[in-house]
Design a protein around this motif. Structure first.
Motif, PDB file in Angstrom:
ATOM      1  N   UNK A 164    -112.603  -0.404  36.325  1.00 31.16           N
ATOM      2  CA  UNK A 164    -111.393  -0.513  37.266  1.00 31.16           C
ATOM      3  C   UNK A 164    -111.574  -0.404  38.534  1.00 31.16           C
ATOM      4  N   UNK A 165    -110.572  -0.663  39.231  1.00 28.31           N
ATOM      5  CA  UNK A 165    -110.515  -0.814  40.627  1.00 28.31           C
ATOM      6  C   UNK A 165    -109.359   0.231  41.198  1.00 28.31           C
ATOM      7  N   UNK A 177    -106.283  -0.800  38.165  1.00 24.34           N
ATOM      8  CA  UNK A 177    -106.253  -1.862  37.182  1.00 24.34           C
ATOM      9  C   UNK A 177    -107.685  -2.456  36.830  1.00 24.34           C
ATOM     10  N   UNK A 178    -107.678  -3.090  35.925  1.00 24.49           N
ATOM     11  CA  UNK A 178    -108.988  -3.735  35.474  1.00 24.49           C
ATOM     12  C   UNK A 178    -109.410  -4.723  36.222  1.00 24.49           C
ATOM     13  N   UNK A 179    -110.742  -4.604  36.662  1.00 18.14           N
ATOM     14  CA  UNK A 179    -111.543  -5.869  37.058  1.00 18.14           C
ATOM     15  C   UNK A 179    -110.929  -7.215  36.636  1.00 18.14           C
ATOM     16  N   UNK A 180    -111.047  -7.369  35.350  1.00 17.72           N
ATOM     17  CA  UNK A 180    -110.717  -8.548  34.615  1.00 17.72           C
ATOM     18  C   UNK A 180    -109.301  -8.951  34.774  1.00 17.72           C
ATOM     19  N   UNK A 235    -111.266  -4.983  44.420  1.00 19.87           N
ATOM     20  CA  UNK A 235    -112.229  -4.514  45.290  1.00 19.87           C
ATOM     21  C   UNK A 235    -113.361  -3.184  44.486  1.00 19.87           C
ATOM     22  N   UNK A 236    -114.332  -3.635  44.652  1.00 20.45           N
ATOM     23  CA  UNK A 236    -115.348  -2.545  44.029  1.00 20.45           C
ATOM     24  C   UNK A 236    -115.158  -1.187  44.420  1.00 20.45           C
TER      25      UNK A 236
END
Length: 285
Positions: free
Chosen positions: A102-103, A231-234, A247-248
């Motif tokens: 997540x980010x 939110x999920x990175x994907x 954004x990491x």
């Protein structure tokens, strides 16, 4: 209401029962996520920081009363940032979203002040975020009480299990994006109404499709709360908009909250929201 748990600092992991309630009800409440000392540090930042005061604006409800909000895109390195990046907040959301990375999508600080704090109409957070280009409802949020939140001062209300209805059409209601009231009325016949009563440091973990609202605050008690969303990175949004794309985020141990000495002196990197860029609300500076 049986989706209430007690945070145990000696065994701080997310339990299977919490995950089951999240999936069944669309939420669960966790008491004392922040202890008294952690909450004291958090309140110091929220009550005294000039950057937060400068970037606060009002959102009108259907009756023209306002709730004050301040939103920022990135956690930063102050105490509020340590909370947002902690395992018991961000880490739990990562697990609730099936363990994908997540980010930090944003943090929203909501100030429903005594006598004047307005209502929030029935809505799903995904009703907003769908319009931002998030293709999947794979976003989780944590609402933490800064003050006592109860029926008297306009605590959150949720329709238990309503996240299973999927996304509902949303349109402007006052300055807000609200869910189709006819559909909400029918859903309310099938999904029980729960009042989210919390003390400072308690937190509500909830699904982005859970229908929720809050009444105005006619009482003489302030009702502040802060919401961290992930939110999920994907699920990186397909549109550039007022919240960040992937954004990491570096998570931190829970101990980082009490160890943090930045009580708002350095708020660099948080990227406070300019409400004129937000097409999902009509803001009043």
């Amino acid at each position: 209401m049986d989706a209430i748990f007690q945070f145990d600092p000696k065994n701080p992991g997310l339990t299977q029962e919490m995950k089951d309630k999240y999936n069944e009800y669309g939420y669960f409440i966790l008491r004392n996520v922040l202890d008294a000392e952690e909450m004291k540090k958090m309140k110091h930042v929220l009550e005294n920081n000039e950057e937060i005061k400068k970037n606060t604006y009002g959102i009108a409800d259907s009756e023209g009363t306002h709730t004050r909000v301040c939103i920022w895109s990135h956690p930063g390195n102050d105490v509020s940032g340590m909370v947002a990046r902690s395992e018991k907040i961000a880490g739990y959301c990562e697990e609730l979203l099936d363990g994908g990375e997540v980010y930090h999508y944003h943090t929203k600080f909501m100030m429903k002040n005594a006598k004047v704090g307005g209502r929030f109409e029935w809505h799903q957070d995904y009703g907003y975020w769908y319009k931002n280009g998030c293709l999947f409802p794979q976003i989780a949020s944590v609402m933490m009480a800064v003050d006592r939140c109860d029926k008297e001062n306009g605590c959150l209300q949720v329709l238990r299990g309503s996240h299973k209805c999927g996304r509902i059409d949303h349109n402007f209601v006052g300055g807000q994006t609200g869910a189709d009231p006819v559909r909400v009325q029918e859903i309310a016949k099938k999904c029980p109404l729960d009042y989210v009563i919390m003390d400072p440091g308690d937190a509500l973990y909830f699904d982005c499709n859970l229908l929720h609202k809050s009444n105005a605050n006619p009482s003489d008690k302030r009702r502040w709360a802060i919401v961290f969303s992930y939110n999920l990175k994907s699920n990186d949004p397909v549109y550039k908009h007022h919240h960040p794309n992937y954004t990491p985020m570096t998570k931190v141990p829970n101990s980082a909250i009490i160890e943090c000495t930045n009580l708002g002196e350095d708020m660099s990197g948080k990227d406070f929201l300019d409400p004129s860029t937000d097409k999902t609300v009509k803001a009043d500076k």
